[in-house]
Enzyme design. Structure first.
Site, PDB file in Angstrom:
ATOM      1  CG  ASN A 101      36.493  45.915  38.747  1.00 46.19           C
ATOM      2  OD1 ASN A 101      35.913  44.378  37.985  1.00 46.19           O
ATOM      3  ND2 ASN A 101      37.372  45.324  40.274  1.00 46.19           N
ATOM      4  CE  LYS A 102      30.947  47.724  41.536  1.00 52.43           C
ATOM      5  NZ  LYS A 102      29.984  48.586  40.785  1.00 52.43           N
ATOM      6  CG  ASP A 120      32.300  45.426  35.688  1.00 50.60           C
ATOM      7  OD1 ASP A 120      32.967  45.143  36.245  1.00 50.60           O
ATOM      8  OD2 ASP A 120      32.092  44.746  35.548  1.00 50.60           O
ATOM      9  NE  ARG A 129      27.368  41.923  41.760  1.00 50.24           N
ATOM     10  CZ  ARG A 129      28.589  41.434  41.646  1.00 50.24           C
ATOM     11  NH1 ARG A 129      27.741  39.815  42.229  1.00 50.24           N
ATOM     12  NH2 ARG A 129      29.653  41.108  41.851  1.00 50.24           N
ATOM     13  N   GLY A 130      27.080  41.116  37.780  1.00 51.18           N
ATOM     14  CA  GLY A 130      28.653  40.620  37.614  1.00 51.18           C
ATOM     15  C   GLY A 130      28.418  40.449  36.088  1.00 51.18           C
ATOM     16  CB  ALA A 131      31.046  41.593  33.567  1.00 52.61           C
ATOM     17  NE  ARG A 160      24.799  47.816  36.800  1.00 50.98           N
ATOM     18  CZ  ARG A 160      25.671  46.908  37.695  1.00 50.98           C
ATOM     19  NH1 ARG A 160      25.778  45.782  37.615  1.00 50.98           N
ATOM     20  NH2 ARG A 160      26.781  47.667  38.169  1.00 50.98           N
ATOM     21  CD  GLN A 189      29.105  45.552  45.226  1.00 50.57           C
ATOM     22  OE1 GLN A 189      29.294  46.833  45.374  1.00 50.57           O
ATOM     23  NE2 GLN A 189      28.636  45.894  43.408  1.00 50.57           N
TER      24      GLN A 189
HETATM   25  C1  LIG Z   1      33.247  38.669  37.742  1.00 45.56           C
HETATM   26  S1  LIG Z   1      32.241  40.225  38.241  1.00 45.56           S
HETATM   27  C2  LIG Z   1      32.856  41.871  37.154  1.00 45.56           C
HETATM   28  C3  LIG Z   1      32.973  42.791  37.815  1.00 45.56           C
HETATM   29  O1  LIG Z   1      31.267  43.176  37.905  1.00 45.56           O
HETATM   30  C4  LIG Z   1      31.355  43.882  39.401  1.00 45.56           C
HETATM   31  O2  LIG Z   1      30.578  45.354  39.144  1.00 45.56           O
HETATM   32  P1  LIG Z   1      29.147  45.717  39.590  1.00 45.56           P
HETATM   33  O3  LIG Z   1      28.854  44.358  41.278  1.00 45.56           O
HETATM   34  O4  LIG Z   1      28.676  46.775  39.610  1.00 45.56           O
HETATM   35  O5  LIG Z   1      28.480  44.540  38.763  1.00 45.56           O
HETATM   36  C5  LIG Z   1      32.651  43.861  40.121  1.00 45.56           C
HETATM   37  O6  LIG Z   1      32.861  45.682  39.394  1.00 45.56           O
HETATM   38  C6  LIG Z   1      33.243  42.837  39.302  1.00 45.56           C
HETATM   39  O7  LIG Z   1      34.772  43.220  39.423  1.00 45.56           O
END
Ligand SMILES: CSC[C@H]1O[C@H](OP(=O)(O)O)[C@H](O)[C@@H]1O
Length: 353
Positions: free
Chosen positions: A246-247, A236, A47-49, A90, A195
């Site tokens: 973002n989250k 994101d 996960r993570g963009a 996603r 997270q």
């Molecule tokens: C550098 S990660 C960017 C972003 O992605 C995360 O979302 P997820 O955990 O749902 O994949 C989160 O919004 C991070 O800030």
């Protein structure tokens, strides 16, 4: 920095760090087929963009190796189909579609199928290596911006495991720790899947960074009583006007930053910009399984059948963002103008980066 890499490619095999097992177990999964990659992204094992984009790129390349045809046209159709499938895993992080588009563009340059397969893989490796360099550069720029600021708040995990290495929002803390630059980081736990509590706390502890865990609802009280000096988050998808997805919970922090008159920074590589959309209203917001909210450790907390709204992201309006930190430099409002200046005239309106 002693944090396990989120994604490994050894020339033959794609393995990812299973982020659902962190922080109590370090386990790697080998992803052999496109379906494995889809599942790993959908279920947030990766996960993570940026990490999503890198993994999908390798997924498309390893999937293409299985398409045995001499027809370049048929091969391109297979690749388009696999890319659409991976892109559906996603919806919010633009890095996913951006990485897949880069590989599809490469295939169109090929003269034959064997060459196309090599180009796909080479582009996936390139995206992976670029991201590590981008994140390190974001960390350097962020360290400059955070000069004189020690107590910083963040949400979710925009760290090393969410990228090729170093992270975006967490990059200054990891780099700073290597140079004796101390920070006191306050990490929001980031309900509903934690997270922050599971990944950001663990990452910063690995780097020897002073980190304090708070619940998301403690943010305002903490900013006031602990005299937080800045907030830094990942992204994101960033629209042409600077509105940033973002989250979920990030928008809350941006409003609090304005209320407490402290800077609110977004840290993201240029691959997170989506200049094909004018503003944040066009950003698709992923809604996830209600049981992420109604259940804890598989056991129901809320009454069975409770109605749930579970958006995984929110959009922070550009006017609440003090600066966007990219690997190419730092931009401030007027984002619409400055994003295009930063990226060069070649990226006209409507083009993805
Ligand atoms: C550098 S990660 C960017 C972003 O992605 C995360 O979302 P997820 O955990 O749902 O994949 C989160 O919004 C991070 O800030």
């Amino acid at each position: 920095m002693s944090i396990p890499l989120s994604i490994k490619w050894n020339g033959q095999k794609l393995t990812i760090l299973d982020q659902q097992k962190l922080p109590h177990a370090i386990e790697y999964l080998t992803l052999e087929i496109v379906e494995d990659v889809y599942d790993a992204i959908f279920s947030l094992k990766v996960r993570g963009a940026p990490a999503i984009g890198i993994t999908a790129a390798y997924g498309l390349a390893i999937g293409a190796k299985r398409h045995d045809t001499d027809s370049l046209e048929a091969f391109q159709q297979y690749v388009e189909k696999d890319a659409a499938y991976l892109n559906s895993s996603r919806p919010t992080a633009v890095n996913l579609g951006w990485a897949l588009s880069r590989l599809k563009d490469k295939v169109r340059e090929a003269k034959n199928v064997p060459q196309a397969k090599l180009l796909l893989l080479a582009e996936a490796v390139e995206i992976h290596q670029e991201d590590e360099a981008s994140c390190r550069s974001i960390g350097e720029h962020a360290l400059v911006l955070l000069q004189g600021q020690t107590r910083v708040m963040t949400i979710c995990n925009a760290g090393s495991v969410a990228t090729a290495k170093y992270g975006t929002a967490l990059a200054p803390f990891h780099l700073g720790s290597e140079r004796g630059r101390g920070f006191e980081v306050f990490a929001c736990e980031t309900r509903p899947i934690y997270q922050g509590a599971r990944l950001t706390v663990w990452e910063l502890q690995q780097s020897g960074v002073d980190v304090t865990l708070i619940t998301d609802s403690m943010a305002a009280h903490t900013i006031g009583t602990k005299e937080i000096e800045a907030i830094i988050v990942g992204a994101d998808r960033i629209a042409a006007n600077g509105d940033t997805a973002n989250k979920i919970g990030t928008y809350n922090l941006a409003l609090l930053a304005a209320a407490f008159s402290i800077p609110f920074y977004v840290a993201a590589p240029v691959s997170t910009f989506d200049l094909s959309i004018e503003d944040g209203t066009a950003i698709p917001i992923e809604e996830r399984n209600p049981e992420e909210i109604t259940h804890t450790n598989g056991k129901p907390v809320a009454p069975l059948g409770t109605k749930v709204f579970n958006p995984a992201f929110d959009v922070t309006p550009a006017h609440l963002i003090t600066a966007i930190i990219t690997e190419k430099g730092i931009i401030t409002a007027d984002y619409q103008k400055n994003i295009f200046d930063l990226l060069g005239a070649s990226t006209g309106k409507g083009e993805r980066i």
